[in-house]
Design an enzyme around this catalytic site. Structure first.
Site, PDB file in Angstrom:
ATOM      1  N   ASP A 113       0.619  -1.020  -0.072  1.00  0.00           N
ATOM      2  CA  ASP A 113      -0.023  -0.159   0.120  1.00  0.00           C
ATOM      3  C   ASP A 113       0.983   1.071  -0.091  1.00  0.00           C
ATOM      4  O   ASP A 113       0.406   2.446   0.337  1.00  0.00           O
ATOM      5  CB  ASP A 113      -0.799  -0.279   1.207  1.00  0.00           C
ATOM      6  CG  ASP A 113      -0.070  -0.320   2.393  1.00  0.00           C
ATOM      7  OD1 ASP A 113       0.655  -0.455   2.552  1.00  0.00           O
ATOM      8  OD2 ASP A 113      -0.940   0.171   3.646  1.00  0.00           O
ATOM      9  N   HIS A 313      21.368   2.391 -21.932  1.00  0.00           N
ATOM     10  CA  HIS A 313      20.699   2.656 -20.621  1.00  0.00           C
ATOM     11  C   HIS A 313      20.757   1.235 -19.078  1.00  0.00           C
ATOM     12  O   HIS A 313      19.940   1.092 -18.970  1.00  0.00           O
ATOM     13  CB  HIS A 313      19.197   2.468 -21.709  1.00  0.00           C
ATOM     14  CG  HIS A 313      18.820   3.739 -22.437  1.00  0.00           C
ATOM     15  ND1 HIS A 313      16.936   2.513 -22.658  1.00  0.00           N
ATOM     16  CD2 HIS A 313      19.385   4.619 -22.260  1.00  0.00           C
ATOM     17  CE1 HIS A 313      17.644   4.470 -23.531  1.00  0.00           C
ATOM     18  NE2 HIS A 313      18.321   5.367 -23.677  1.00  0.00           N
ATOM     19  N   ASP A 330      24.082   9.745 -17.867  1.00  0.00           N
ATOM     20  CA  ASP A 330      23.054  10.846 -18.693  1.00  0.00           C
ATOM     21  C   ASP A 330      21.984  11.404 -17.969  1.00  0.00           C
ATOM     22  O   ASP A 330      21.690  10.036 -17.084  1.00  0.00           O
ATOM     23  CB  ASP A 330      22.666   9.680 -19.643  1.00  0.00           C
ATOM     24  CG  ASP A 330      21.392  10.215 -21.277  1.00  0.00           C
ATOM     25  OD1 ASP A 330      20.553  11.077 -20.651  1.00  0.00           O
ATOM     26  OD2 ASP A 330      21.216   9.428 -22.256  1.00  0.00           O
ATOM     27  N   ASP A 341      17.658  16.919 -20.109  1.00  0.00           N
ATOM     28  CA  ASP A 341      18.513  15.466 -20.711  1.00  0.00           C
ATOM     29  C   ASP A 341      19.618  15.517 -21.283  1.00  0.00           C
ATOM     30  O   ASP A 341      19.968  16.258 -22.355  1.00  0.00           O
ATOM     31  CB  ASP A 341      17.719  15.327 -21.788  1.00  0.00           C
ATOM     32  CG  ASP A 341      18.138  13.845 -21.785  1.00  0.00           C
ATOM     33  OD1 ASP A 341      19.205  12.916 -21.682  1.00  0.00           O
ATOM     34  OD2 ASP A 341      17.149  12.963 -23.047  1.00  0.00           O
ATOM     35  N   HIS A 420      22.308   4.216 -31.896  1.00  0.00           N
ATOM     36  CA  HIS A 420      21.523   4.853 -31.435  1.00  0.00           C
ATOM     37  C   HIS A 420      21.424   6.458 -32.340  1.00  0.00           C
ATOM     38  O   HIS A 420      21.726   6.539 -33.035  1.00  0.00           O
ATOM     39  CB  HIS A 420      21.257   5.267 -29.845  1.00  0.00           C
ATOM     40  CG  HIS A 420      22.551   6.363 -29.706  1.00  0.00           C
ATOM     41  ND1 HIS A 420      22.266   7.713 -29.413  1.00  0.00           N
ATOM     42  CD2 HIS A 420      23.348   5.356 -29.654  1.00  0.00           C
ATOM     43  CE1 HIS A 420      23.952   7.945 -29.790  1.00  0.00           C
ATOM     44  NE2 HIS A 420      24.191   7.253 -28.618  1.00  0.00           N
ATOM     45  N   HIS A 424      16.778  13.076 -30.201  1.00  0.00           N
ATOM     46  CA  HIS A 424      15.143  12.964 -29.941  1.00  0.00           C
ATOM     47  C   HIS A 424      14.491  14.833 -29.531  1.00  0.00           C
ATOM     48  O   HIS A 424      15.254  15.351 -29.090  1.00  0.00           O
ATOM     49  CB  HIS A 424      14.910  12.100 -29.133  1.00  0.00           C
ATOM     50  CG  HIS A 424      15.256  12.570 -27.433  1.00  0.00           C
ATOM     51  ND1 HIS A 424      14.583  13.302 -26.686  1.00  0.00           N
ATOM     52  CD2 HIS A 424      16.091  12.062 -27.156  1.00  0.00           C
ATOM     53  CE1 HIS A 424      15.131  12.931 -25.027  1.00  0.00           C
ATOM     54  NE2 HIS A 424      16.554  12.276 -25.799  1.00  0.00           N
ATOM     55  N   HIS A 431      11.104  12.542 -23.709  1.00  0.00           N
ATOM     56  CA  HIS A 431      10.930  11.852 -25.727  1.00  0.00           C
ATOM     57  C   HIS A 431       9.745  12.217 -25.926  1.00  0.00           C
ATOM     58  O   HIS A 431       8.410  11.863 -25.502  1.00  0.00           O
ATOM     59  CB  HIS A 431      10.770  10.082 -25.597  1.00  0.00           C
ATOM     60  CG  HIS A 431      12.469   9.545 -24.860  1.00  0.00           C
ATOM     61  ND1 HIS A 431      12.575   8.900 -24.979  1.00  0.00           N
ATOM     62  CD2 HIS A 431      13.640  10.579 -25.143  1.00  0.00           C
ATOM     63  CE1 HIS A 431      14.442   8.592 -24.427  1.00  0.00           C
ATOM     64  NE2 HIS A 431      14.620   9.296 -24.626  1.00  0.00           N
ATOM     65  N   GLU A 449      22.745  14.186 -29.130  1.00  0.00           N
ATOM     66  CA  GLU A 449      23.560  13.028 -28.683  1.00  0.00           C
ATOM     67  C   GLU A 449      24.297  12.261 -30.094  1.00  0.00           C
ATOM     68  O   GLU A 449      24.285  10.816 -29.449  1.00  0.00           O
ATOM     69  CB  GLU A 449      23.223  12.689 -27.102  1.00  0.00           C
ATOM     70  CG  GLU A 449      21.766  11.920 -27.923  1.00  0.00           C
ATOM     71  CD  GLU A 449      20.559  11.513 -27.391  1.00  0.00           C
ATOM     72  OE1 GLU A 449      21.578  10.718 -26.779  1.00  0.00           O
ATOM     73  OE2 GLU A 449      19.372  12.160 -27.226  1.00  0.00           O
ATOM     74  N   TYR A 453      30.818   3.697 -28.192  1.00  0.00           N
ATOM     75  CA  TYR A 453      31.395   2.427 -27.971  1.00  0.00           C
ATOM     76  C   TYR A 453      32.404   1.188 -27.887  1.00  0.00           C
ATOM     77  O   TYR A 453      31.201   0.330 -29.635  1.00  0.00           O
ATOM     78  CB  TYR A 453      29.628   2.078 -27.533  1.00  0.00           C
ATOM     79  CG  TYR A 453      28.211   3.198 -27.368  1.00  0.00           C
ATOM     80  CD1 TYR A 453      28.322   3.975 -25.663  1.00  0.00           C
ATOM     81  CD2 TYR A 453      27.707   3.977 -28.886  1.00  0.00           C
ATOM     82  CE1 TYR A 453      27.378   5.013 -26.070  1.00  0.00           C
ATOM     83  CE2 TYR A 453      27.211   4.805 -28.281  1.00  0.00           C
ATOM     84  CZ  TYR A 453      27.345   5.600 -26.752  1.00  0.00           C
ATOM     85  OH  TYR A 453      26.042   6.693 -26.934  1.00  0.00           O
ATOM     86  N   ARG A 482      29.073   9.383 -24.904  1.00  0.00           N
ATOM     87  CA  ARG A 482      28.208   9.829 -25.457  1.00  0.00           C
ATOM     88  C   ARG A 482      28.128  11.479 -24.878  1.00  0.00           C
ATOM     89  O   ARG A 482      28.986  12.189 -23.228  1.00  0.00           O
ATOM     90  CB  ARG A 482      26.229   9.380 -24.621  1.00  0.00           C
ATOM     91  CG  ARG A 482      25.898  10.060 -25.497  1.00  0.00           C
ATOM     92  CD  ARG A 482      24.618   9.180 -25.552  1.00  0.00           C
ATOM     93  NE  ARG A 482      24.774   8.191 -24.380  1.00  0.00           N
ATOM     94  CZ  ARG A 482      24.325   7.632 -23.637  1.00  0.00           C
ATOM     95  NH1 ARG A 482      24.398   6.521 -24.419  1.00  0.00           N
ATOM     96  NH2 ARG A 482      23.327   7.601 -22.644  1.00  0.00           N
ATOM     97  N   GLU A 484      26.006  15.175 -25.151  1.00  0.00           N
ATOM     98  CA  GLU A 484      24.419  15.088 -25.368  1.00  0.00           C
ATOM     99  C   GLU A 484      24.335  16.484 -25.016  1.00  0.00           C
ATOM    100  O   GLU A 484      24.192  16.986 -23.427  1.00  0.00           O
ATOM    101  CB  GLU A 484      23.432  14.152 -24.427  1.00  0.00           C
ATOM    102  CG  GLU A 484      21.734  14.488 -25.019  1.00  0.00           C
ATOM    103  CD  GLU A 484      21.105  13.906 -24.228  1.00  0.00           C
ATOM    104  OE1 GLU A 484      19.498  13.546 -24.457  1.00  0.00           O
ATOM    105  OE2 GLU A 484      21.418  13.217 -23.541  1.00  0.00           O
TER     106      GLU A 484
END
Length: 526
Positions: A113, A313, A330, A341, A420, A424, A431, A449, A453, A482, A484
């Protein structure tokens, strides 16, 4: 009294002496703010503090430090008129003889709960200003008639409000929200919608948040009249279009979110050192963001050290930071529902190695050129992505990250290094969606971004074989970069909303040479 007759059934921790003493103080005492004493709370403080007179969310009367006037709702940036304008915008986009259903988010349980912290459906907030769960906005557009607005919200409940806080209720909604349409009990939604559906009207529903009440309603409509399946349509595309171009107010909030996140990331960079945990970096980001006024982090952050950085991710965030490794993050904060972002990479010990510096500079060079391409009317997202592939392939060749192959060989295998999209759309949702073939237009906000890799040795994946075939030197194995930024397309060019976040190599190394803050020495690893 309220205490003896109404709280007898509550758990002991709610009936202990300190709670009762605080709850039954007279309104003339200092524990009650001055602005509440004008509401006759002095006679019924214990009841009214819990249920009767307080609004269900921050409003100018109770939170003047947040909501500057009665014409603002939900944040210091949103005027009542902005919600009215958004409803009109949606009505202008839906077809004739249709109703559009926009649900509030539901309360979701974390365990048993215990609920997760509530976060409103962005579209419902933009159309109502209401932060309450379990409501629905229905917009009706019938040919030959004036468009209508219907708000379905929860009735007030003294017992439930005592536990979960005040609800707006039907009686207070019109004045609080500036809502001129019909306001109904949420329990009457199903009958209302079924009446319109069986009358031959199209029903447009928003399903992106998987609201269970909406799902049940769709099933009932289709079970009642399977032949009318073509009259049940998705609303999500229309909502995406409505949010595609940002208002001045949207940009103002996004700028602030970006600035807060930049501060938090600078603090994280400055205080990173070997022996800490990825979780400690996440803690710094959240602490610094909330200290500066953000309500939360905008999404589960990626705090990826070492070879974790090649997992796009990665959110476990539980590895120790090792001397000599890179850290890729990120992350961004959420400020009055609007996010930032940002991705950055930096050396854990404060100094890039030569291979790290080379790979980083290759990505940075490409990213800076891509940002310069973000001009109105010039490129679409798909075209920007194609440009990113070309630029990254050339940088890899220039820096010797791949060897003995042609540029065409690299671009054909680019997904093994860069799996990727280049970015976006960004707005009140992290997104957002729009047509990737649409040329950039003033008012759009996007992320840029690019990343590279390189698989660690021994991963036993197809990518490892590709990296071997393209002659990737051993020193690049297990590195992921990366970078961004958030880019606002203007009528004359672009504005980098996240420009305050360091990304030049010398900027990062200089920041990491500064003295650590005191809390950096207090972290403990479980």
């Amino acid at each position: 009294s309220f205490v003896t007759h109404k709280l007898g059934h509550l758990p002991k921790f709610l009936r202990r002496k300190t709670f009762l003493n605080h709850s039954t103080r007279n309104a003339s005492q200092k524990c009650i703010p001055q602005f509440l004493t004008s509401h006759n709370l002095n006679k019924t403080y214990s009841r009214s503090f819990l249920t009767k007179d307080l609004p269900p969310q921050a409003m100018s009367l109770t939170h003047p430090h947040v909501i500057p006037s009665s014409q603002h709702l939900g944040s210091p940036y949103h005027l009542l008129s902005s919600f009215q304008e958004y409803r009109k915008k949606i009505l202008s986009l839906i077809p004739e003889n249709s109703i559009a259903i926009i649900p509030a988010n539901e309360k979701v349980m974390m365990t048993n709960d215990i609920p997760y912290t509530f976060r409103q459906n962005s579209d419902y907030f933009m159309a109502t200003g209401l932060h309450e769960p379990n409501g629905f906005l229905v917009l009706e557009k019938i040919s030959g008639e004036e468009s209508k607005e219907h708000l379905f919200i929860q009735q007030r409940s003294e017992d439930e409000e005592r536990w979960d806080g005040a609800r707006l209720g039907l009686e207070r909604a019109r004045d609080a929200l500036g809502f001129q349409g019909e306001i109904r009990n949420v329990e009457s939604l199903e009958g209302f919608v079924m009446n319109r559906f069986l009358g031959g009207n199209r029903v447009l529903v928003q399903v992106k948040n998987s609201n269970q009440s909406v799902q049940r309603l769709i099933q009932k409509m289709l079970a009642t009249n399977p032949k009318a399946r073509e009259n049940v349509l998705l609303l999500d595309g229309i909502m995406d279009h409505a949010k595609m171009h940002k208002s001045d107010k949207d940009i103002e909030i996004l700028r602030r979110a970006a600035s807060i996140s930049a501060h938090a990331i600078k603090q994280a960079i400055k205080n990173t050192k070997p022996g800490m945990s990825e979780a400690h970096i996440e803690a710094i980001l959240e602490f610094e963001s909330r200290i500066k006024g953000a309500q939360r982090l905008a999404y589960p952050p990626v705090i990826a050290s070492g070879s974790n950085s090649i997992v796009l991710h990665y959110v476990a965030n539980n590895q120790l930071l090792k001397d000599g490794d890179l850290l890729l993050i990120d992350a961004g904060c959420e400020y009055y529902l609007y996010p930032s972002d940002i991705s950055r990479s930096w050396p854990i010990n404060g100094k890039f190695t030569e291979p790290q510096k080379t790979l980083y500079q290759a990505v940075l060079n490409a990213q800076k050129k891509l940002i310069e391409m973000c001009q109105p009317g010039k490129l679409s997202f798909n075209e920007l992505h194609e440009a990113s592939i070309d630029l990254l392939a050339q940088e890899m060749l220039n820096f010797g990250i791949v060897n003995g192959v042609s540029k065409n060989d690299v671009t054909k295998s680019i997904r093994s290094f860069y799996p990727h999209m280049v970015g976006h759309p960004l707005g009140i949702d992290i997104h957002q969606n729009f047509d990737n073939d649409l040329k950039f237009e003033p008012g759009m906000v996007i992320t840029v971004e690019p990343g590279l890799y390189i698989c660690a040795r021994g991963t036993d994946t197809n990518d490892e074989g590709v990296h071997d075939r393209l002659g990737v030197p051993e020193e690049y194995r297990g590195l992921g970069i990366r970078i961004e930024d958030n880019i606002f397309i203007t009528k004359d060019g672009y504005e980098n909303l996240t420009h305050e976040t360091p990304k030049e190599i010398e900027e990062i190394e200089s920041l990491m040479r500064e003295d650590k803050d005191s809390y950096a020495n207090r972290f403990e690893c479980a």
